[in-house]
Motif scaffolding. Sequence first.
Motif, PDB file in Angstrom:
ATOM      1  N   HIS A 116      65.787  43.870  90.258  1.00 28.22           N
ATOM      2  CA  HIS A 116      66.756  44.507  91.137  1.00 28.22           C
ATOM      3  C   HIS A 116      66.455  44.166  92.603  1.00 28.22           C
ATOM      4  O   HIS A 116      65.304  44.106  93.026  1.00 28.22           O
ATOM      5  N   THR A 117      67.516  43.964  93.353  1.00 30.57           N
ATOM      6  CA  THR A 117      67.358  43.765  94.791  1.00 30.57           C
ATOM      7  C   THR A 117      67.360  45.121  95.464  1.00 30.57           C
ATOM      8  O   THR A 117      67.398  46.157  94.813  1.00 30.57           O
ATOM      9  N   ASN A 118      67.351  45.113  96.759  1.00 41.00           N
ATOM     10  CA  ASN A 118      67.395  46.362  97.517  1.00 41.00           C
ATOM     11  C   ASN A 118      68.814  46.862  97.718  1.00 41.00           C
ATOM     12  O   ASN A 118      69.040  47.816  98.468  1.00 41.00           O
ATOM     13  N   ALA A 119      69.790  46.199  97.086  1.00 44.17           N
ATOM     14  CA  ALA A 119      71.177  46.650  97.217  1.00 44.17           C
ATOM     15  C   ALA A 119      71.328  48.036  96.619  1.00 44.17           C
ATOM     16  O   ALA A 119      70.582  48.424  95.711  1.00 44.17           O
ATOM     17  N   GLU A 120      72.295  48.792  97.125  1.00 46.81           N
ATOM     18  CA  GLU A 120      72.501  50.137  96.606  1.00 46.81           C
ATOM     19  C   GLU A 120      72.927  50.070  95.134  1.00 46.81           C
ATOM     20  O   GLU A 120      73.487  49.079  94.685  1.00 46.81           O
ATOM     21  N   PRO A 121      72.633  51.101  94.370  1.00 46.79           N
ATOM     22  CA  PRO A 121      72.996  51.096  92.943  1.00 46.79           C
ATOM     23  C   PRO A 121      74.495  50.922  92.743  1.00 46.79           C
ATOM     24  O   PRO A 121      75.302  51.377  93.565  1.00 46.79           O
ATOM     25  N   LEU A 122      74.852  50.262  91.669  1.00 44.32           N
ATOM     26  CA  LEU A 122      76.254  50.124  91.289  1.00 44.32           C
ATOM     27  C   LEU A 122      76.652  51.402  90.559  1.00 44.32           C
ATOM     28  O   LEU A 122      76.227  51.647  89.427  1.00 44.32           O
ATOM     29  N   ARG A 123      77.462  52.242  91.196  1.00 45.66           N
ATOM     30  CA  ARG A 123      77.827  53.546  90.643  1.00 45.66           C
ATOM     31  C   ARG A 123      79.133  53.435  89.858  1.00 45.66           C
ATOM     32  O   ARG A 123      80.145  52.939  90.374  1.00 45.66           O
ATOM     33  N   VAL A 124      79.100  53.916  88.634  1.00 42.80           N
ATOM     34  CA  VAL A 124      80.258  53.863  87.742  1.00 42.80           C
ATOM     35  C   VAL A 124      80.503  55.259  87.187  1.00 42.80           C
ATOM     36  O   VAL A 124      79.596  55.880  86.625  1.00 42.80           O
ATOM     37  N   HIS A 146      76.160  53.499  76.271  1.00 43.72           N
ATOM     38  CA  HIS A 146      76.260  52.080  75.896  1.00 43.72           C
ATOM     39  C   HIS A 146      76.726  51.239  77.076  1.00 43.72           C
ATOM     40  O   HIS A 146      76.230  50.128  77.296  1.00 43.72           O
ATOM     41  N   LEU A 147      77.677  51.781  77.841  1.00 42.83           N
ATOM     42  CA  LEU A 147      78.195  51.037  78.994  1.00 42.83           C
ATOM     43  C   LEU A 147      77.096  50.806  80.027  1.00 42.83           C
ATOM     44  O   LEU A 147      77.069  49.759  80.682  1.00 42.83           O
ATOM     45  N   GLN A 148      76.215  51.778  80.183  1.00 42.26           N
ATOM     46  CA  GLN A 148      75.084  51.639  81.108  1.00 42.26           C
ATOM     47  C   GLN A 148      74.289  50.374  80.793  1.00 42.26           C
ATOM     48  O   GLN A 148      74.023  49.554  81.674  1.00 42.26           O
ATOM     49  N   GLY A 149      73.927  50.201  79.524  1.00 37.06           N
ATOM     50  CA  GLY A 149      73.143  49.027  79.144  1.00 37.06           C
ATOM     51  C   GLY A 149      73.921  47.729  79.255  1.00 37.06           C
ATOM     52  O   GLY A 149      73.390  46.712  79.718  1.00 37.06           O
ATOM     53  N   LEU A 150      75.192  47.754  78.856  1.00 40.91           N
ATOM     54  CA  LEU A 150      76.009  46.536  78.894  1.00 40.91           C
ATOM     55  C   LEU A 150      76.260  46.072  80.323  1.00 40.91           C
ATOM     56  O   LEU A 150      76.195  44.874  80.628  1.00 40.91           O
ATOM     57  N   LEU A 151      76.554  47.016  81.218  1.00 43.17           N
ATOM     58  CA  LEU A 151      76.790  46.644  82.616  1.00 43.17           C
ATOM     59  C   LEU A 151      75.503  46.226  83.303  1.00 43.17           C
ATOM     60  O   LEU A 151      75.513  45.353  84.176  1.00 43.17           O
ATOM     61  N   GLN A 152      74.396  46.868  82.927  1.00 40.38           N
ATOM     62  CA  GLN A 152      73.119  46.470  83.521  1.00 40.38           C
ATOM     63  C   GLN A 152      72.800  45.026  83.175  1.00 40.38           C
ATOM     64  O   GLN A 152      72.269  44.275  84.005  1.00 40.38           O
ATOM     65  N   ALA A 153      73.147  44.613  81.958  1.00 41.66           N
ATOM     66  CA  ALA A 153      72.922  43.221  81.568  1.00 41.66           C
ATOM     67  C   ALA A 153      73.858  42.283  82.320  1.00 41.66           C
ATOM     68  O   ALA A 153      73.482  41.149  82.639  1.00 41.66           O
ATOM     69  N   THR A 154      75.059  42.744  82.611  1.00 40.74           N
ATOM     70  CA  THR A 154      76.028  41.914  83.334  1.00 40.74           C
ATOM     71  C   THR A 154      75.669  41.782  84.805  1.00 40.74           C
ATOM     72  O   THR A 154      75.756  40.700  85.390  1.00 40.74           O
ATOM     73  N   PHE A 155      75.275  42.900  85.412  1.00 40.76           N
ATOM     74  CA  PHE A 155      74.932  42.909  86.835  1.00 40.76           C
ATOM     75  C   PHE A 155      73.430  43.115  86.980  1.00 40.76           C
ATOM     76  O   PHE A 155      72.963  44.139  87.476  1.00 40.76           O
ATOM     77  N   SER A 156      72.682  42.127  86.499  1.00 39.06           N
ATOM     78  CA  SER A 156      71.219  42.283  86.412  1.00 39.06           C
ATOM     79  C   SER A 156      70.560  42.399  87.779  1.00 39.06           C
ATOM     80  O   SER A 156      69.428  42.877  87.880  1.00 39.06           O
ATOM     81  N   GLU A 157      71.253  41.953  88.845  1.00 38.74           N
ATOM     82  CA  GLU A 157      70.653  42.022  90.173  1.00 38.74           C
ATOM     83  C   GLU A 157      70.800  43.399  90.816  1.00 38.74           C
ATOM     84  O   GLU A 157      70.249  43.656  91.877  1.00 38.74           O
ATOM     85  N   ARG A 158      71.539  44.284  90.160  1.00 38.47           N
ATOM     86  CA  ARG A 158      71.774  45.627  90.694  1.00 38.47           C
ATOM     87  C   ARG A 158      71.290  46.670  89.695  1.00 38.47           C
ATOM     88  O   ARG A 158      71.293  46.445  88.480  1.00 38.47           O
ATOM     89  N   HIS A 159      70.885  47.802  90.214  1.00 39.07           N
ATOM     90  CA  HIS A 159      70.618  48.934  89.328  1.00 39.07           C
ATOM     91  C   HIS A 159      71.943  49.637  89.077  1.00 39.07           C
ATOM     92  O   HIS A 159      72.669  49.979  90.017  1.00 39.07           O
ATOM     93  N   VAL A 160      72.270  49.848  87.822  1.00 37.49           N
ATOM     94  CA  VAL A 160      73.553  50.456  87.447  1.00 37.49           C
ATOM     95  C   VAL A 160      73.342  51.932  87.149  1.00 37.49           C
ATOM     96  O   VAL A 160      72.393  52.314  86.456  1.00 37.49           O
ATOM     97  N   GLU A 161      74.241  52.765  87.661  1.00 37.86           N
ATOM     98  CA  GLU A 161      74.205  54.207  87.414  1.00 37.86           C
ATOM     99  C   GLU A 161      75.561  54.647  86.861  1.00 37.86           C
ATOM    100  O   GLU A 161      76.537  54.735  87.595  1.00 37.86           O
ATOM    101  N   VAL A 162      75.621  54.886  85.576  1.00 33.72           N
ATOM    102  CA  VAL A 162      76.854  55.336  84.923  1.00 33.72           C
ATOM    103  C   VAL A 162      76.787  56.847  84.755  1.00 33.72           C
ATOM    104  O   VAL A 162      75.791  57.375  84.247  1.00 33.72           O
ATOM    105  N   THR A 163      77.841  57.531  85.170  1.00 28.45           N
ATOM    106  CA  THR A 163      77.911  58.990  85.048  1.00 28.45           C
ATOM    107  C   THR A 163      79.043  59.357  84.106  1.00 28.45           C
ATOM    108  O   THR A 163      80.171  58.864  84.248  1.00 28.45           O
TER     109      THR A 163
END
Length: 383
Positions: A116-124, A146-163
Amino acid sequence: MLETMRKWYRVAAILFLNAVVLLFVLLLGLRLFVPVRQPGPIYSQGFDLASYVRTSPEDALAVGLEFDRMGEQSSYEFDPWTMFRERVYHGTLLNVDEGGIRRTLAPDPARSNLPHTNAEPLRVWVLGGSTVFGWAMPDAQTIPSHLQGLLQATFSERHVEVTNHGHSYFYSSMELSDFLRLLRAGERPHIAVILDGLNDALYLTLGHDAPFFSDVLHSGWERERERQLAAAGDLPWVTFNRSLPLFRLIERLQAGPEPGAGFEVSPRYQETPADPIAWAVERYRFNHRAILAAGKEFGVDIVHLLQPVTFYASGIPAGDRPPPVSFYDALLGDLPAGLDSAVEALREVARAYVDWGHYSDQGCHEVARAIAETIARRGTTTR
């Protein structure tokens, strides 16, 4: 004369005392022989245990019992913007946090050892009804998890936060209200996913567009009014409630619904349009446009999908299509701009549903995959 009055007074007093004692004995007997009804499997009796393929048999059984337990504790609470939402509940496999938010879990590889870079988390945010909430599913098997894991794999440079903002009984009108409430609170997601269609097809086509528990809340308002009138001395001195054993006996003899078995939708707020299907479709289209407009105004990318449903894959003849099927026909025949279809997402899944309308764990995974692919296909911004 005085002696006669004393005689009748003694008779009346004895009769009154006997009546009180008899009533006490009657109520005590009813309490012993007509105990408070103990609920059995409120929800889990409808879950298909054979449909769990990503969940161990032990956990499949356990999560059903946790849903039953949540139901015994009265699953919902008042919400000032949407009228109701799930109550806080903490179990081993089922957790609802403050604000009625179902806990989202991601596979371990998606949360560790990623560059992960220092970019802000990708909020979904994911909004919808009980299928999004994850009915009958453990926390780790819901669509948002499931979407959390799938999107994290797609946007591997960002930390994904699914709510998970899914709530049982919610449909597009309530999702619109909830979306505006969440935006009003100040936090903005990058992407808002709205997955719906089932509850719209069931309720809007019957002329219902008020929240499901509107009549229950109307009754609560009337009870509060009576409380205030009672405080002012404008109500009878003596009142009885339904916990009185005699009342419970009457209810038992009437064979009323078990606790948690469900509520009837009251006709109090029902509309009677000349063309119920056209009316329902227009309401849904209006809500879709309003959600898109709100997303554009506040810089949120909207991914709105029409969800898979059991009744649309059953091959119903063209001349005998009930209102929910006709609702889907109308939308799919002229899909509004910005609305995608995930109706075919479960075509290849052997056991896609855990009950009459909620997805199995594999079904949840495949729907999450369809959402992730839609996000990727659109090239949704990850600013």
